[in-house]
Motif scaffolding. Sequence first.
Motif, PDB file in Angstrom:
ATOM      1  N   ALA A   1      34.769  48.648  42.195  1.00  0.00           N
ATOM      2  CA  ALA A   1      34.209  47.076  41.729  1.00  0.00           C
ATOM      3  C   ALA A   1      33.702  47.256  40.494  1.00  0.00           C
ATOM      4  O   ALA A   1      33.017  48.144  39.945  1.00  0.00           O
TER       5      ALA A   1
ATOM      6  N   ALA B   1      36.817  43.654  44.752  1.00  0.00           N
ATOM      7  CA  ALA B   1      35.583  42.548  45.030  1.00  0.00           C
ATOM      8  C   ALA B   1      34.275  43.080  45.081  1.00  0.00           C
ATOM      9  O   ALA B   1      33.318  42.738  44.659  1.00  0.00           O
TER      10      ALA B   1
ATOM     11  N   ARG C   1      42.309  52.322  41.762  1.00  0.00           N
ATOM     12  CA  ARG C   1      41.077  51.604  41.155  1.00  0.00           C
ATOM     13  C   ARG C   1      40.309  52.346  40.015  1.00  0.00           C
ATOM     14  O   ARG C   1      40.722  53.769  39.919  1.00  0.00           O
TER      15      ARG C   1
ATOM     16  N   THR D   1      41.319  40.415  41.130  1.00  0.00           N
ATOM     17  CA  THR D   1      40.890  41.776  41.798  1.00  0.00           C
ATOM     18  C   THR D   1      42.235  42.496  42.374  1.00  0.00           C
ATOM     19  O   THR D   1      42.507  42.919  43.542  1.00  0.00           O
TER      20      THR D   1
ATOM     21  N   HIS E   1      29.787  40.775  42.667  1.00  0.00           N
ATOM     22  CA  HIS E   1      30.439  42.164  42.888  1.00  0.00           C
ATOM     23  C   HIS E   1      29.466  42.906  43.850  1.00  0.00           C
ATOM     24  O   HIS E   1      30.030  44.356  44.295  1.00  0.00           O
TER      25      HIS E   1
END
Length: 813
Positions: free
Chosen positions: A496, A532, A474, A527, A591
């Motif tokens: 996110a 999310a 991420r 995503t 989000h």
Amino acid sequence: MARRARWDPERRSAARARAALTLLVVTSLVVALAVLDLVTIGPTRDTASATVGIPSWWSGDCDATHWNATATAAGWKGEGAHRLGASYLGVPVCGPRPAIDGSPNVMWARPGWGEAEWQCVELAQRFMAQIYGVSAYGANGNAVVANYTTAQGGNLIKISNGTVGQPPRPGDVISFNASTNPYGHVAVVASTSIDGNGNGNITMLSQNDTIDGWRTLAVNAWVVQPFGSQTPYGWLHDLAGRGDPLAEGAFIQVSGSTAVYRVAGGAPMRIYTWSAYGGVQPLRVITTQQFATMRAYPSNGTYISDNLDKSVYRMAGGAPLLVSADEATKLPGWGVAPVIGLDHYDFLRLDHLRAYPADGTFICSISDSHCYVVAGGAPLYVPASEAATVPGWKPSAATTVSSAEFTALAHLRQTPLDGTFICDVSTTLCYETAGGAPLRISPLDAPTVPGWSTAKRVTTSAWEFINYAHLSRRPADGAFICDVTDSNCYVTAGGAPIHVPASATTTLPTWATSHVVTTSGWEFDHTDHLAALPADGTMLTSVSSGATYEVLGGVARPVAVAAVAVAAVTPSTAIDQSALDNAGLSGPWSHLASAPPVVALVAPSSPIVATRAASVSWVAPIASSAVTTYDVRFEQSHYWSGYAPWIYPLSLQGLTSTRISAPLAPGDDYCFQVRAHNRAGQIGLWSRARCVTSALDDRAATSLSSGWTKAGSPLYYGGTITRTTLKGATWTLGGVQLARVGIVATTCSTCGALGVYVNGALTATIDLQSPTTLYQQTLTVPAFTYRTGTLVLRVVSDTGKLVQLDGVALSRT
């Protein structure tokens, strides 16, 4: 390619013997002295400016006056003498070419040994005469190297083809043996590009050969490769560097400029202070044209060091990668290649140095032989089993470096720079990195992604996309990304994307100085590498309010002031307040999740008041979705009865203020509650109730004993009082329901005291003394268990002490 012009047969055998011996001895000497390095990048074609003038024996450029007249007299009807184009250090290649154009051999006019213009030997002898001061000697092209002796001048040495670490350098004169003729060929090296493994190419001045006088040959594992029937066997080299003004370590100055440089890997490294080099050093003055042909960055494999802290680096992709002392001896060429000391400011200012290797640079760690392709400064691992599938990969393309850089990360990154384009060779899917994570680019969006059409895309192994060693699953907190399809922008937190409106970008602390990645909308819809909702424990801080939040279950929950110091150990991402206010909405706001708002009453603060109205107020909550309106309800009871059902006045629903004034009936008990609505359409729970009672007037007693008198004055609650100075006098109110008692009375220095009795039992005593006289003082006793029955207020002070009763309040709470 060319025959000698004149040769003394009696000298041939002796010369060849001496040449063979010299070649062997001097080649060994060169290796021992380690005067050349493994990575040798010389100047490229210098065609714009000469560094030597035309030879003294020429008449006109390319000896045209002499050559044309002589050739014409010999019956030549072709083109006159002229430059072919190639030139190095001002020495040009001339034509017509005898072997190709059929021009006659015209002997040069130089005294001594004669050479035929424009044979290949003439170029070599002319170059050595002008650059090294060598006297011409008898030799065909294949014997120029073999027949040379230091007696001819120049003090040149001989190097055999294939000598490890000793490739040709600019200014070297290289001889070829031919399998199809006894003459061979000779050429002058003008530039080289050879890596630390001895692979690359050289470019030569080659007279009586190509149409423009240039020829480029490959070099494989230190061996210069043949062309046609011509096989090179060795070359003459000048240790003094006269044929290579841009040799490794040379100190140079551009003609007409005060700036000085040191050559490292073919690049000009600026000298800011001579103290870094032990004082002023001899300079070689070069032309602006020569300077323009130098490399932008030192070539791969070049060793450089910082003259200040003595750190040593090996170049890869234009960046200096740290070399540890314990691994240096294991690296290719260490001990043979020079370590070029450079000014400390070169490293600080990155003058002709990159901060990170160029995208697509291949490097291998000497400690474990693991290899990588660099993308955005990060080394992306390429397993040996997958290397062959990566475009451009071959062992010779990789630079072996110390593992120290992988730990220090001085000129490598843990993850790629934001905005780096990478592709997975196994799936052909492409990505743009943000916060270290690869965000997928859909083919439909790709043409609209900024930089896609022009930026270098690094295609690498699938390994990193599975194992995430130098990629992140991420994005790191605080990365800025925008969706190219709708122009919405975000800051990443907990993996996110948290929406940042266009109007708020200037308020975020690092927006202006960060790389904002505008990428495909694919990730925002799927995503894959974006979450999310932020991960639990993610900390957020509103830029405008300064409030801190912790994300739990996708909801940003306010952190209590006392916990902020504890939370400070966890980095917090700055976000715009609008992301919190609009949490739970659809689209770019989706989000962050929302939760029903929680609101608490702060007033009424006193359970008993001597007024006919109460202030009911609450504080706007710090919520995960902005509060839009409030509702207030209340329940009411008389002192003799229970609470009636909750009342919802229309005027108290949908409030936008946080305060109301509620009318109170004397003697009645009121309990208030508030709840809030948010933008996400959620309704919070009713708050904990706060209750208040408005006091009854003193005249509400159901019975009074003797000794009481009544009076009236604006100084008193309700304008009336009931007073006595008689001990034992009682004020009685029957049929009450209560759990708390309060009175409104006058206090003074001579005032007495009242005992509070419920159903005959003493509950508390209220002292009415004070230093000064005060009217309408509300005095309460501690709450007790709920009771019904009769309330009696009895004077317990001595007779003569004033008891002046203004009102009585009874509360169920």
